[in-house]
Design a protein around this motif. Structure first.
Motif, short mmCIF file in Angstrom:
data_model
loop_
_atom_site.label_atom_id
_atom_site.label_comp_id
_atom_site.label_asym_id
_atom_site.label_seq_id
_atom_site.Cartn_x
_atom_site.Cartn_y
_atom_site.Cartn_z
N ARG A 134 0.85 -1.19 0.00
CA ARG A 134 0.00 0.00 0.00
C ARG A 134 0.88 1.24 0.00
N LEU A 135 0.30 2.35 -0.40
CA LEU A 135 0.99 3.64 -0.38
C LEU A 135 0.77 4.28 0.99
N PRO A 136 1.82 4.45 1.79
CA PRO A 136 1.64 5.02 3.13
C PRO A 136 1.20 6.48 3.07
N GLU A 137 0.51 6.90 4.13
CA GLU A 137 0.16 8.30 4.26
C GLU A 137 1.43 9.12 4.52
N THR A 138 1.43 10.37 4.07
CA THR A 138 2.62 11.22 4.20
C THR A 138 3.07 11.36 5.65
N GLY A 139 2.14 11.57 6.54
CA GLY A 139 2.49 11.77 7.94
C GLY A 139 3.10 10.54 8.58
N SER A 242 13.87 -3.49 -9.80
CA SER A 242 12.60 -2.83 -9.47
C SER A 242 11.40 -3.64 -9.94
N TYR A 243 11.64 -4.72 -10.69
CA TYR A 243 10.57 -5.56 -11.20
C TYR A 243 10.17 -6.65 -10.19
N GLU A 244 10.92 -6.81 -9.10
CA GLU A 244 10.72 -7.96 -8.23
C GLU A 244 9.40 -7.91 -7.45
N LYS A 245 9.12 -6.79 -6.82
CA LYS A 245 7.88 -6.63 -6.05
C LYS A 245 7.32 -5.25 -6.35
N THR A 246 6.15 -5.20 -6.93
CA THR A 246 5.56 -3.91 -7.34
C THR A 246 4.05 -3.92 -7.10
N PHE A 247 3.50 -2.72 -7.08
CA PHE A 247 2.05 -2.56 -7.14
C PHE A 247 1.77 -1.21 -7.79
N ASP A 250 -3.27 4.63 -8.66
CA ASP A 250 -3.53 5.88 -9.38
C ASP A 250 -2.58 6.04 -10.57
N GLY A 251 -2.32 4.93 -11.25
CA GLY A 251 -1.49 4.96 -12.45
C GLY A 251 0.00 5.02 -12.20
N VAL A 252 0.43 4.95 -10.95
CA VAL A 252 1.85 4.98 -10.61
C VAL A 252 2.29 3.60 -10.13
N THR A 253 3.43 3.13 -10.63
CA THR A 253 3.99 1.85 -10.19
C THR A 253 5.01 2.09 -9.10
N TYR A 254 4.87 1.37 -8.02
CA TYR A 254 5.79 1.48 -6.88
C TYR A 254 6.53 0.15 -6.72
N HIS A 255 7.85 0.23 -6.49
CA HIS A 255 8.64 -0.98 -6.28
C HIS A 255 9.24 -0.99 -4.88
N HIS A 256 9.79 -2.14 -4.49
CA HIS A 256 10.16 -2.38 -3.08
C HIS A 256 11.54 -1.88 -2.68
N LEU A 257 12.32 -1.35 -3.62
CA LEU A 257 13.68 -0.90 -3.29
C LEU A 257 13.60 0.56 -2.80
N GLY A 263 12.13 7.55 1.93
CA GLY A 263 11.07 6.64 2.34
C GLY A 263 10.25 6.12 1.18
N TYR A 264 10.55 6.57 -0.03
CA TYR A 264 9.85 6.15 -1.24
C TYR A 264 10.75 5.27 -2.10
N PRO A 265 10.17 4.53 -3.06
CA PRO A 265 11.00 3.75 -3.97
C PRO A 265 12.07 4.61 -4.64
N ALA A 266 13.28 4.06 -4.71
CA ALA A 266 14.42 4.79 -5.25
C ALA A 266 14.19 5.16 -6.71
N GLU A 267 14.60 6.36 -7.07
CA GLU A 267 14.54 6.84 -8.45
C GLU A 267 15.95 7.17 -8.90
N SER A 268 16.66 6.16 -9.36
CA SER A 268 18.07 6.31 -9.70
C SER A 268 18.35 6.14 -11.19
N GLY A 269 17.29 5.94 -11.97
CA GLY A 269 17.46 5.70 -13.40
C GLY A 269 17.78 4.26 -13.73
#
Length: 341
Positions: A134-139, A242-247, A250-257, A263-269
């Motif tokens: 799930r996508l955690p709440e910001t707080g 980033s393909y190992e565990k995802t969900f 709202d049209g955004v894919t989140y991965h487990h790394l 605190g969010y999935p890494a965006e390293s290219g």
């Protein structure tokens, strides 16, 4: 029949017997034994060569199970579960193997500037990629991030301690550590060779029958095949992707790394990092750290551990550190890019 002729016949029979014995021994050496078991949320695949291989594989599976019972935070009486439950209440005595694994994790944490953080548990549990993502709440995510800091994990002669509210998760090192365990058993048993695979980690021991190098396929992040093959001698290989565990939400894919700093999935290219080193646990930790850092920032980290890596970027391009350039045989880069969504 003369004595000389009898001697020649007898000598020939001895040679045939010796040849037959050597052929049998070579056959035993080259005959594979395979074993598949389940531990650490993954199938553990073993292929071993040499006399005593069946017993060694069974022992390795047993020791991997015992390792899981020591280091999994999900096991009620494990070292890590007891440590997490005692956070804020002083040091907890540890099995030396668990403490050694924590030392490796802390060293990678320090040298990566926190890109790898073994105290990521408060954040990763919010995302819960293993059971109910799930996508955690910001707080709540901000509150969890405040409890992530590998520098607060203290290893002392009295044991290991954590501040209140913090928690350790060795999941990013466990499968590599499992390969370490397996190869230690193979070595002790004197096997000719063997391969242990646990999830994205692989341990390579001894010699492959025929003397050729071990072949390790690098998974295609966008398909069922591979992007190429690494030809390697003894050692360990771990891949984080980033393909190992995802969900999707709202049209955004989140991965487990997860990047410990955000605190969010890494965006390293990157979509995948494969690390080769002389330790399974180390290669596992490094593959996660390098994924978070990205290729350029990973190079000094890899050099500090005498490790090598293969990077797959979001655009489908592949890059290797110098020590892997000759070892890697890629498939068509054009085909890989064409498969990218």
């Amino acid at each position: 029949m003369g004595k000389k002729k009898y001697a020649l016949i007898a000598g020939g029979l001895v040679c045939l017997a010796l040849f037959g014995a050597l052929y049998y021994l070579q056959g035993e050496r080259d005959k594979p034994y395979t074993l598949s078991t389940f531990a650490m949320g993954s199938y553990i695949q073993q292929t071993v060569y040499g006399k005593g291989g069946e017993e060694a594989a069974a022992q390795a599976a047993q020791e991997i199970g015992a390792l899981e019972n020591r280091i999994s935070w999900r096991r009620e009486h494990s070292d890590i579960a007891l440590l997490n439950a005692s956070a804020g209440n002083g040091p907890v005595p540890m099995d030396p193997a668990t403490e050694s694994l924590l030392e490796t994790a802390l060293e990678v944490g320090e040298k990566s500037g926190g890109a790898f953080d073994v105290t990521i548990a408060p954040v990763s549990r919010l995302w819960d990629f293993d059971e109910n993502p799930r996508l955690p709440e910001t707080g709540e995510l901000a509150a969890a991030r405040a409890l992530v800091d590998y520098r607060q994990l203290a290893l002392t002669p009295q044991g290991v301690s954590l501040p209140e509210g913090m928690a350790v998760d060795l999941g990013a090192a466990g499968k590599g550590a499992a390969c370490d365990k397996a190869l230690a058993v193979y070595r002790e048993a004197g096997l000719a060779g063997g391969v242990a695979a646990a999830g994205g980690s692989v341990g390579l021991y001894g010699k492959k029958p025929g003397g050729s190098l071990w072949q390790v396929s690098v998974r295609d992040p966008w398909g069922a095949g591979s992007v190429g093959v690494l030809a390697l001698e003894e050692g360990f290989v771990s891949t984080s992707g980033s393909y190992e565990k995802t969900f999707q939400q709202d049209g955004v894919t989140y991965h487990h790394l997860i990047d410990p700093k955000t605190g969010y999935p890494a965006e390293s290219g990157l979509v995948s990092v494969t690390v080769c080193s002389g330790s399974g646990a180390l290669s596992d930790c490094l593959s996660t750290a390098c994924f978070v850092l990205g290729e350029e920032k990973s190079l000094p980290l890899l050099e500090s551990f005498s490790a090598q890596a293969l990077f797959i970027h979001e655009d489908g391009s592949i890059a290797c550190t110098p020590g892997l350039e000759e070892a890697f045989t890629p498939h068509s880069p054009g085909d890989l890019a064409a498969d990218k969504p």
